[in-house]
Write a protein that holds these residues in place. Structure first.
Motif, PDB file in Angstrom:
ATOM      1  N   VAL A  86     -26.634 -15.492  19.352  1.00 26.01           N
ATOM      2  CA  VAL A  86     -26.531 -15.833  20.775  1.00 26.01           C
ATOM      3  C   VAL A  86     -25.135 -16.352  21.091  1.00 26.01           C
ATOM      4  N   TRP A  87     -24.597 -17.170  20.195  1.00 26.92           N
ATOM      5  CA  TRP A  87     -23.244 -17.683  20.448  1.00 26.92           C
ATOM      6  C   TRP A  87     -22.212 -16.558  20.410  1.00 26.92           C
ATOM      7  N   TRP A  88     -22.283 -15.711  19.389  1.00 20.81           N
ATOM      8  CA  TRP A  88     -21.274 -14.679  19.214  1.00 20.81           C
ATOM      9  C   TRP A  88     -21.332 -13.620  20.311  1.00 20.81           C
ATOM     10  N   LEU A  89     -22.536 -13.222  20.685  1.00 19.44           N
ATOM     11  CA  LEU A  89     -22.693 -12.102  21.618  1.00 19.44           C
ATOM     12  C   LEU A  89     -22.752 -12.533  23.082  1.00 19.44           C
ATOM     13  N   VAL A  90     -23.099 -13.807  23.336  1.00 20.83           N
ATOM     14  CA  VAL A  90     -23.291 -14.243  24.720  1.00 20.83           C
ATOM     15  C   VAL A  90     -22.418 -15.431  25.085  1.00 20.83           C
ATOM     16  N   LEU A  91     -22.617 -16.573  24.412  1.00 21.89           N
ATOM     17  CA  LEU A  91     -22.029 -17.824  24.866  1.00 21.89           C
ATOM     18  C   LEU A  91     -20.509 -17.855  24.772  1.00 21.89           C
ATOM     19  N   ARG A  92     -19.936 -17.204  23.784  1.00 28.88           N
ATOM     20  CA  ARG A  92     -18.477 -17.252  23.648  1.00 28.88           C
ATOM     21  C   ARG A  92     -17.772 -16.312  24.627  1.00 28.88           C
ATOM     22  N   VAL A  93     -18.535 -15.464  25.289  1.00 29.48           N
ATOM     23  CA  VAL A  93     -17.973 -14.552  26.285  1.00 29.48           C
ATOM     24  C   VAL A  93     -17.909 -15.274  27.626  1.00 29.48           C
ATOM     25  N   PRO A  94     -16.790 -15.211  28.359  1.00 32.13           N
ATOM     26  CA  PRO A  94     -16.728 -15.846  29.683  1.00 32.13           C
ATOM     27  C   PRO A  94     -17.875 -15.386  30.580  1.00 32.13           C
ATOM     28  N   GLU A  95     -18.387 -16.302  31.396  1.00 32.91           N
ATOM     29  CA  GLU A  95     -19.582 -16.005  32.199  1.00 32.91           C
ATOM     30  C   GLU A  95     -19.409 -14.784  33.079  1.00 32.91           C
ATOM     31  N   ASP A  96     -18.229 -14.622  33.667  1.00 29.09           N
ATOM     32  CA  ASP A  96     -18.041 -13.497  34.585  1.00 29.09           C
ATOM     33  C   ASP A  96     -17.902 -12.162  33.859  1.00 29.09           C
ATOM     34  N   GLU A  97     -17.861 -12.193  32.520  1.00 25.69           N
ATOM     35  CA  GLU A  97     -17.750 -10.958  31.750  1.00 25.69           C
ATOM     36  C   GLU A  97     -19.042 -10.617  31.006  1.00 25.69           C
ATOM     37  N   ARG A  98     -20.059 -11.446  31.135  1.00 27.95           N
ATOM     38  CA  ARG A  98     -21.310 -11.194  30.429  1.00 27.95           C
ATOM     39  C   ARG A  98     -22.114 -10.106  31.133  1.00 27.95           C
ATOM     40  N   GLY A  99     -22.791  -9.305  30.339  1.00 26.33           N
ATOM     41  CA  GLY A  99     -23.611  -8.240  30.885  1.00 26.33           C
ATOM     42  C   GLY A  99     -24.996  -8.727  31.264  1.00 26.33           C
ATOM     43  N   PRO A 100     -25.841  -7.830  31.776  1.00 25.38           N
ATOM     44  CA  PRO A 100     -27.196  -8.223  32.196  1.00 25.38           C
ATOM     45  C   PRO A 100     -28.069  -8.692  31.033  1.00 25.38           C
ATOM     46  N   LEU A 101     -27.720  -8.305  29.815  1.00 25.15           N
ATOM     47  CA  LEU A 101     -28.493  -8.742  28.653  1.00 25.15           C
ATOM     48  C   LEU A 101     -28.453 -10.254  28.486  1.00 25.15           C
ATOM     49  N   SER A 102     -27.349 -10.873  28.897  1.00 28.68           N
ATOM     50  CA  SER A 102     -27.187 -12.310  28.674  1.00 28.68           C
ATOM     51  C   SER A 102     -28.247 -13.123  29.415  1.00 28.68           C
ATOM     52  N   LEU A 103     -28.640 -12.672  30.611  1.00 27.17           N
ATOM     53  CA  LEU A 103     -29.640 -13.405  31.383  1.00 27.17           C
ATOM     54  C   LEU A 103     -30.984 -13.389  30.665  1.00 27.17           C
ATOM     55  N   VAL A 104     -31.381 -12.238  30.134  1.00 28.33           N
ATOM     56  CA  VAL A 104     -32.637 -12.143  29.385  1.00 28.33           C
ATOM     57  C   VAL A 104     -32.565 -12.995  28.129  1.00 28.33           C
ATOM     58  N   VAL A 105     -31.434 -12.952  27.441  1.00 29.36           N
ATOM     59  CA  VAL A 105     -31.269 -13.709  26.197  1.00 29.36           C
ATOM     60  C   VAL A 105     -31.380 -15.202  26.449  1.00 29.36           C
ATOM     61  N   GLU A 106     -30.700 -15.687  27.488  1.00 24.05           N
ATOM     62  CA  GLU A 106     -30.725 -17.123  27.763  1.00 24.05           C
ATOM     63  C   GLU A 106     -32.130 -17.592  28.116  1.00 24.05           C
ATOM     64  N   ARG A 107     -32.917 -16.744  28.775  1.00 27.68           N
ATOM     65  CA  ARG A 107     -34.292 -17.124  29.090  1.00 27.68           C
ATOM     66  C   ARG A 107     -35.160 -17.154  27.833  1.00 27.68           C
ATOM     67  N   ILE A 108     -35.015 -16.127  26.988  1.00 30.90           N
ATOM     68  CA  ILE A 108     -35.836 -16.065  25.787  1.00 30.90           C
ATOM     69  C   ILE A 108     -35.437 -17.151  24.807  1.00 30.90           C
ATOM     70  N   ALA A 109     -34.132 -17.445  24.713  1.00 33.21           N
ATOM     71  CA  ALA A 109     -33.628 -18.401  23.731  1.00 33.21           C
ATOM     72  C   ALA A 109     -33.701 -19.837  24.218  1.00 33.21           C
ATOM     73  N   SER A 110     -34.380 -20.095  25.309  1.00 34.45           N
ATOM     74  CA  SER A 110     -34.512 -21.461  25.809  1.00 34.45           C
ATOM     75  C   SER A 110     -35.595 -22.205  25.043  1.00 34.45           C
ATOM     76  N   ARG A 111     -35.914 -23.408  25.523  1.00 35.85           N
ATOM     77  CA  ARG A 111     -36.901 -24.226  24.826  1.00 35.85           C
ATOM     78  C   ARG A 111     -38.330 -23.960  25.301  1.00 35.85           C
ATOM     79  N   ASP A 112     -38.585 -22.810  25.868  1.00 36.77           N
ATOM     80  CA  ASP A 112     -39.934 -22.514  26.340  1.00 36.77           C
ATOM     81  C   ASP A 112     -40.959 -22.511  25.211  1.00 36.77           C
ATOM     82  N   TYR A 113     -40.476 -22.299  23.984  1.00 36.66           N
ATOM     83  CA  TYR A 113     -41.402 -22.267  22.848  1.00 36.66           C
ATOM     84  C   TYR A 113     -42.147 -23.582  22.666  1.00 36.66           C
TER      85      TYR A 113
END
Length: 378
Positions: free
Chosen positions: A309-336
């Motif tokens: 998640v860090w390598w593929l999403v978080l280290r990328v500037p927000e304005d350069e992230r693709g639509p995958l990042s939104l799904v990832v951030e939701r799945i990788a949250s503390r909902d578990y």
């Protein structure tokens, strides 16, 4: 990102000691923050703000790139904002843009009174000679062309201040909120609203969340189903605080460079402690079973997910992230934590350990595959 060059403009605000706070902040502080961020004027002056006021709201006033000064400049155009109102997002920029091409002064009215006025020649109001409070009163009483451009929120009465606060609260939900986080956002906001009147910083809330997270993880590793349930409940409350610290930071403009990093570090520590505690708690509750295999898979899967998640999403500037990042951030949250809470209630935390041990590795592998497919499509 480079800062805007100072704009040939001065912003005059006024602190009203008797005015109600709006979501924990005076109107003058909210207006100063907006002015600095949106306009980058040469100076901001808050009439009636003494040394104690400046000290109390120092973090918020430093968040804007324009320093707050004590005196006005007779040679600079003047923008004055009412003491009992504050601009909404982009309110000042839109107001100023509405009349820049016009030759005279202009103003914005709200609820029958002038809440913002632009005066091209501040010297005729006494700027640089008279007290800023007197200049402020003259600016709002001056005549000019009216415009409806720029949104402002009212705080003239306690009822109006509460209505404006509700408007700000309604914006606290974020696009990357987890699926279950959307359901409990109102709970974290309830905590936030209780804390806003007190001098509590977001970092203090983050620290409390981390401490509770470690306590919850410790209890989750206990050889008792009831204690494990208490640990899961504590972790759930920790998640609420984790939402509250960001809400306080945004509502009170209490944003520091260290705050965001501390929040991420605290999240990672709490996550890691939880996933280490899970197989330990299951092994102690169900002795005799071989829990090394799922335990090792769970911890390594968690570490692989965190790195991915860090390598593929978080280290990328927000304005350069693709639509995958939104799904990832939701799945990788503390909902578990909701699943953990439910399974500890029935004494079947072992189900979660096995499911997460396998699912975590499936998730990071899926993430790399989707990221590669997204890059190929782009």
């Amino acid at each position: 990102m480079s800062e805007k060059p100072p704009r040939r403009l001065q912003v005059l605000l006024r602190q009203n000691p008797g005015a109600p706070l709006v979501a924990g902040l005076p109107c003058a502080v909210r207006a100063a923050f907006r002015a600095g961020k949106e306009l980058a004027p040469e100076r901001i002056v808050i009439a009636g703000a003494d040394e104690s006021f400046a000290k109390k709201w120092a973090v918020q006033l430093r968040s804007a790139p324009t320093p707050v000064r004590t005196g006005l400049d007779a040679g600079l155009p003047l923008l004055a904002v009412d003491a009992d109102a504050f601009p909404d997002e982009n309110g000042l920029a839109e107001f100023l843009a509405a009349g820049e091409s016009a030759p005279g002064d202009w103003l914005r009215r709200l609820a029958g009174r002038t809440v913002c006025a632009f005066v091209r020649e501040a010297s005729r109001l006494g700027a640089g000679k008279d007290a800023p409070a007197e200049v402020h009163a003259r600016a709002l009483a001056a005549h000019g062309a009216e415009t409806q451009a720029g949104a402002f929120l009212d705080a003239l009465t306690p009822e109006a201040a509460r209505a404006s606060a509700r408007t700000l609260y309604a914006r606290m939900s974020k696009d990357n909120d987890g699926y279950m986080a959307r359901l409990d956002r109102h709970l974290s906001l309830a905590i936030t609203r209780l804390l806003l009147p007190f001098p509590v910083s977001p970092n203090q809330v983050t620290a409390a969340s981390l401490i509770l997270g470690l306590i919850g993880a410790w209890w989750l590793a206990a050889p008792s189903a009831s204690i494990q349930f208490c640990g899961a409940f504590t972790l759930w409350f920790c998640c609420l605080l984790d939402g509250s610290d960001g809400e306080i930071a945004r509502l009170k403009h209490h944003i520091t460079p260290w705050g965001g990093d501390f929040d991420v570090i605290a999240d990672h520590i709490a996550h890691l402690a939880t996933f280490i505690a899970l197989p330990i708690g299951v092994a102690r509750l169900h002795p005799g079973g071989n829990w090394w295999t799922p335990g090792l898979l769970l911890v390594t899967g968690f570490l692989a997910c965190g790195f991915s998640v860090w390598w593929l999403v978080l280290r990328v500037p927000e304005d350069e992230r693709g639509p995958l990042s939104l799904v990832v951030e939701r799945i990788a949250s503390r909902d578990y934590i909701y699943l953990i809470l439910a399974l500890t209630a029935i004494g079947r935390l072992d189900w979660f350990v096995w499911a997460a041990a396998i699912g975590s590795h499936v998730f990071w592998a899926w993430l790399w595959w989707m990221s590669r497919a997204e890059s190929a499509t782009a």
